[in-house]
Design a protein around this motif. Sequence first.
Motif, PDB file in Angstrom:
ATOM      1  N   ASN A 109      -8.691  10.590 -19.055  1.00 53.16           N
ATOM      2  CA  ASN A 109      -7.479   9.857 -19.407  1.00 53.16           C
ATOM      3  C   ASN A 109      -7.192   8.754 -18.391  1.00 53.16           C
TER       4      ASN A 109
ATOM      5  N   VAL B  59       2.707  11.203 -24.173  1.00 51.22           N
ATOM      6  CA  VAL B  59       1.951   9.963 -24.358  1.00 51.22           C
ATOM      7  C   VAL B  59       2.876   8.768 -24.147  1.00 51.22           C
TER       8      VAL B  59
ATOM      9  N   ARG C 154       1.048  16.986 -31.359  1.00 49.67           N
ATOM     10  CA  ARG C 154       0.935  16.078 -32.511  1.00 49.67           C
ATOM     11  C   ARG C 154       1.947  14.940 -32.423  1.00 49.67           C
ATOM     12  N   LYS C 155       3.127  15.240 -31.877  1.00 53.15           N
ATOM     13  CA  LYS C 155       4.191  14.229 -31.733  1.00 53.15           C
ATOM     14  C   LYS C 155       4.028  13.396 -30.465  1.00 53.15           C
ATOM     15  N   GLY C 156       3.055  13.754 -29.629  1.00 53.83           N
ATOM     16  CA  GLY C 156       2.833  12.993 -28.396  1.00 53.83           C
ATOM     17  C   GLY C 156       3.725  13.400 -27.243  1.00 53.83           C
TER      18      GLY C 156
ATOM     19  N   ASN D 133       0.704  15.875 -23.667  1.00 54.82           N
ATOM     20  CA  ASN D 133      -0.516  15.063 -23.727  1.00 54.82           C
ATOM     21  C   ASN D 133      -1.738  15.856 -24.167  1.00 54.82           C
TER      22      ASN D 133
ATOM     23  N   THR E 194      -5.526  17.287 -28.293  1.00 50.66           N
ATOM     24  CA  THR E 194      -4.884  16.082 -27.772  1.00 50.66           C
ATOM     25  C   THR E 194      -4.207  15.318 -28.895  1.00 50.66           C
ATOM     26  N   TYR E 195      -3.402  14.337 -28.515  1.00 49.43           N
ATOM     27  CA  TYR E 195      -2.654  13.520 -29.475  1.00 49.43           C
ATOM     28  C   TYR E 195      -3.599  12.779 -30.411  1.00 49.43           C
ATOM     29  N   ARG E 196      -4.745  12.387 -29.908  1.00 48.10           N
ATOM     30  CA  ARG E 196      -5.718  11.673 -30.761  1.00 48.10           C
ATOM     31  C   ARG E 196      -7.131  12.089 -30.405  1.00 48.10           C
TER      32      ARG E 196
END
Length: 240
Positions: free
Chosen positions: A77, A175, A195-197, A200, A238-240
Amino acid sequence: NQIKAIRSFISQRVDYIVLSPITESGWDTVLEEAREAGIPVILADRCVDADASLYTTWVGTDSFQEGEKAGRWLEENLKEKNRLYEDINIVILQGTPGSSAERGRTEGFASVASRYGNWHILDCQSGDFTTAKGKEIMEQFLASYPDIDVVVSQNDDMTFGAMEAIAEAGLTMGVGGDIALISFDAVKEALELVRKGKINVDIECNPEQGEYIHRVIQKLEQGLAVEKAYEVEEMVFTYR
């Protein structure tokens, strides 16, 4: 209480004992008692610091690898953000002292962090794997250290408490936030926050160990040999 329960099971002459030990040490005597009674002991999730001949097998997760995965995620990251060699201030919410989960996650993360002199671990304190204690310790961290970049929280319950403390301090998290959150366990509520950030990354502690234990007992019932350890697979969310 766990030792007392095991002795009760021994006196009841149960066929198998499945133990998820709160701490690693202090099990030799009672495990010896179980062995003398001819009762196989299966360790679930966590391990013990005892002679391996005192238990039949262990089914669980690798806490060291979990901590290492958290360190590698932070490494990648920061690399993506071109911040790998900037000063990074980290605080760690540790779990129950002496538990294999606390020790493994602490040592695994440290194995990566030690490579970077610019990663500053400002403080490590136990939140005892609870939301209330996690919030309390996070409040202390925020009062003591004004420039925290990363919180490593060794389970989701403590993370929930830390998030309350961060929000009440008027800071953002996740995030794009003021503070990055690294969590462990990957319970449903925490994955929604990933999922919502808001979180992280969440390192899974796979809870689906019952089926493995069932298979072990089936083998033992048939007189078949079993492995000394069965490690379940785990993911990183992770978020993405």
